[in-house]
Design a protein around this motif. Structure first.
Motif, mmCIF file in Angstrom:
data_model
loop_
_atom_site.group_PDB
_atom_site.id
_atom_site.type_symbol
_atom_site.label_atom_id
_atom_site.label_comp_id
_atom_site.label_asym_id
_atom_site.label_seq_id
_atom_site.Cartn_x
_atom_site.Cartn_y
_atom_site.Cartn_z
ATOM 1 N N LEU A 145 0.893 -1.215 -0.249
ATOM 2 C CA LEU A 145 -0.073 -0.238 -0.171
ATOM 3 C C LEU A 145 0.587 1.129 -0.550
ATOM 4 O O LEU A 145 0.657 2.194 -0.504
ATOM 5 C CB LEU A 145 -1.244 -0.379 0.852
ATOM 6 C CG LEU A 145 -1.901 -1.236 0.963
ATOM 7 C CD1 LEU A 145 -3.314 -0.888 2.295
ATOM 8 C CD2 LEU A 145 -3.065 -0.159 0.517
ATOM 9 N N THR A 146 2.080 1.388 0.160
ATOM 10 C CA THR A 146 2.441 2.532 0.044
ATOM 11 C C THR A 146 3.117 2.886 -0.891
ATOM 12 O O THR A 146 4.014 3.915 -0.941
ATOM 13 C CB THR A 146 4.224 2.056 1.156
ATOM 14 O OG1 THR A 146 4.924 1.452 1.059
ATOM 15 C CG2 THR A 146 3.833 2.108 2.954
ATOM 16 N N GLN A 147 3.196 1.498 -2.110
ATOM 17 C CA GLN A 147 3.781 2.110 -3.629
ATOM 18 C C GLN A 147 2.762 2.734 -4.057
ATOM 19 O O GLN A 147 2.704 3.016 -5.263
ATOM 20 C CB GLN A 147 4.207 0.826 -3.810
ATOM 21 C CG GLN A 147 5.813 0.250 -3.238
ATOM 22 C CD GLN A 147 6.872 1.143 -3.054
ATOM 23 O OE1 GLN A 147 6.721 1.406 -3.806
ATOM 24 N NE2 GLN A 147 6.666 1.405 -1.793
ATOM 25 N N VAL A 148 1.240 2.910 -3.534
ATOM 26 C CA VAL A 148 0.323 3.455 -3.780
ATOM 27 C C VAL A 148 0.429 4.487 -4.059
ATOM 28 O O VAL A 148 -0.047 5.176 -3.093
ATOM 29 C CB VAL A 148 -1.007 2.803 -3.548
ATOM 30 C CG1 VAL A 148 -2.196 3.458 -4.438
ATOM 31 C CG2 VAL A 148 -1.337 0.944 -3.654
ATOM 32 N N PRO A 149 0.545 5.608 -5.830
ATOM 33 C CA PRO A 149 0.665 7.174 -5.308
ATOM 34 C C PRO A 149 -0.665 7.961 -5.031
ATOM 35 O O PRO A 149 -2.141 7.063 -5.103
ATOM 36 C CB PRO A 149 0.821 7.036 -6.989
ATOM 37 C CG PRO A 149 1.097 5.571 -7.505
ATOM 38 C CD PRO A 149 0.684 4.797 -7.016
ATOM 39 N N ALA A 150 -0.524 8.186 -4.192
ATOM 40 C CA ALA A 150 -1.330 8.979 -3.420
ATOM 41 C C ALA A 150 -1.978 10.129 -4.568
ATOM 42 O O ALA A 150 -3.791 10.846 -4.843
ATOM 43 C CB ALA A 150 -1.282 9.968 -2.674
ATOM 44 N N PRO B 181 -5.874 -2.785 -8.438
ATOM 45 C CA PRO B 181 -4.920 -3.153 -9.946
ATOM 46 C C PRO B 181 -3.649 -2.589 -9.038
ATOM 47 O O PRO B 181 -2.407 -4.137 -9.999
ATOM 48 C CB PRO B 181 -5.231 -2.125 -11.251
ATOM 49 C CG PRO B 181 -6.739 -2.156 -10.472
ATOM 50 C CD PRO B 181 -6.908 -1.624 -8.548
ATOM 51 N N ILE B 182 -2.954 -2.655 -8.960
ATOM 52 C CA ILE B 182 -1.405 -2.331 -8.084
ATOM 53 C C ILE B 182 -0.695 -2.620 -7.296
ATOM 54 O O ILE B 182 0.241 -3.400 -6.920
ATOM 55 C CB ILE B 182 -1.141 -0.739 -7.621
ATOM 56 C CG1 ILE B 182 -1.486 0.385 -8.332
ATOM 57 C CG2 ILE B 182 0.307 -0.628 -6.858
ATOM 58 C CD1 ILE B 182 -1.314 1.520 -8.431
ATOM 59 N N LEU B 183 -2.569 -3.630 -6.813
ATOM 60 C CA LEU B 183 -1.450 -4.679 -5.203
ATOM 61 C C LEU B 183 -1.949 -6.264 -6.110
ATOM 62 O O LEU B 183 -1.287 -7.251 -5.442
ATOM 63 C CB LEU B 183 -3.126 -5.004 -4.284
ATOM 64 C CG LEU B 183 -2.332 -3.153 -3.275
ATOM 65 C CD1 LEU B 183 -3.585 -3.404 -1.971
ATOM 66 C CD2 LEU B 183 -1.044 -3.284 -3.114
ATOM 67 N N LYS B 184 -1.966 -5.899 -7.507
ATOM 68 C CA LYS B 184 -2.388 -7.259 -7.655
ATOM 69 C C LYS B 184 -1.425 -8.355 -8.249
ATOM 70 O O LYS B 184 -1.900 -9.349 -7.366
ATOM 71 C CB LYS B 184 -3.309 -7.587 -9.558
ATOM 72 C CG LYS B 184 -3.724 -8.335 -9.936
ATOM 73 C CD LYS B 184 -4.508 -8.545 -11.431
ATOM 74 C CE LYS B 184 -5.178 -9.670 -11.970
ATOM 75 N NZ LYS B 184 -5.582 -9.588 -13.465
#
Length: 329
Positions: free
Chosen positions: A216-221, A244-247
């Protein structure tokens, strides 16, 4: 005649022809990939050697036993092991009890995986919205539960759900209209497996939470903010941005959870005091019983090999999903 006409011009010495350039005889530099192609295998060699020693021989022995007739007489050397071909697999696959165990194992593993992933995702999302000291306390509790040995955790759960001294029955009996004093949670298979499922989930959630929190820290705000400006709610942001980013991480965690939960053994074995009843049998305990209780090592090996093949199918699905994700990226 002028002086300029009488002066003899100075002789210019002839210039020597320059030698032809030397041909570059140096060898062309090797490409970096060609030069270091064997380096990864060299670094992996110690690990591969250990795996071959620790897992190679048992796996070869397992395959060999599954195609032989091997019981106590063969174990003690009174009779030689006889090759029986696929007879062991035919007996196992033709046994109704085996298919009941397979269905029970799949349902048990599916329940553990789904609840583990859902609870882990909810806790990971919650940790993104709490203060720093709360996050630290939760992480400490997660690591403590994750690091607890399985035998210790199983003993704690046995005490919690004990019919005579269990604290859970006493607490639930305080609720209006609830009387669970003396209730035996292991009197029926579904209730007992539900308790074991809670034990497995309790031990698996910390790893999922820590891994998803890192993802979750890699999901762009900026993407989340843009989705909110476009009118997406909390569910829309999670579904179209975060998920989709965490898939790739979710696929990895789901595959590992399936493998681990299909291979659950000590929780069932210890919770049932080393003698799981038929309604508590999973593939791992069923294979153990056939080999070391019935002393039919051949059928036990055949059941274990079928379990390995099922898990290899799960790994194949995982690899396919990861390749699809790589092609999309």
């Amino acid at each position: 005649m002028s002086a300029a006409d009488t002066t003899t011009p100075a002789k210019v010495p002839p210039t020597r022809p320059s030698p032809p350039p030397r041909a570059d005889v140096r060898k062309p530099p090797r490409r970096r990939g060609e030069a270091g192609a064997g380096t990864p295998w060299l670094l992996l060699a110690p690990c591969l050697l250990v795996l071959a020693l620790v897992m190679g021989y048992p796996l070869v022995r397992l395959v060999t036993l599954s195609f032989q007739k091997f019981g106590q007489s063969q174990l003690w050397g009174f009779q030689p092991a006889e090759s029986v071909g696929f007879d062991n697999f035919a007996q196992v696959l033709g046994d109704t009890e085996f298919w009941q165990v397979v269905v029970r194992t799949i349902v048990f593993a599916a329940g553990c995986v789904i609840l583990t992933m859902v609870i882990g995702m909810l806790i990971a999302l919650l940790l993104q919205r709490v203060s720093g000291w709360v996050k630290i306390l939760v992480n400490i509790a997660l690591v403590a539960s994750w690091g607890m040995p399985i035998i210790v955790a199983t003993t704690v759960f046995k005490w919690l759900f004990d019919s005579d001294y269990g604290i859970l029955n006493a607490v639930l009996s305080r609720l209006p209209g609830v009387d669970l004093i003396g209730h035996n949670w292991f009197a029926s298979g579904p209730q007992g497996l539900a308790v074991i499922m809670l034990l497995v989930i309790w031990g698996a959630v910390p790893f999922v939470v820590i891994t998803l929190s890192a993802g979750l820290t890699q999901v762009p705000a900026e993407l989340e903010e843009a989705a909110r400006l476009d009118g997406a709610g909390a569910w829309g942001v999670f579904r179209y941005v975060t998920l989709p980013i965490l898939k790739p991480i979710i696929v990895m965690l789901t595959t590992l959870s399936v493998i681990w939960d299909m291979g659950v053994f000590p929780q069932v074995f210890v919770m049932r005091n080393g003698h799981p009843e038929p309604e508590f049998q999973l593939l791992t305990t069923y294979s153990y019983d056939r080999a070391f209780v019935v002393n039919d090592y051949s059928q036990g090996s055949a059941i274990a090999l079928i379990t390995v093949l099922l898990l290899l199918g799960v790994v194949a699905v995982y690899m396919r999903q990861m390749l699809k994700i790589g092609e999309v990226e």
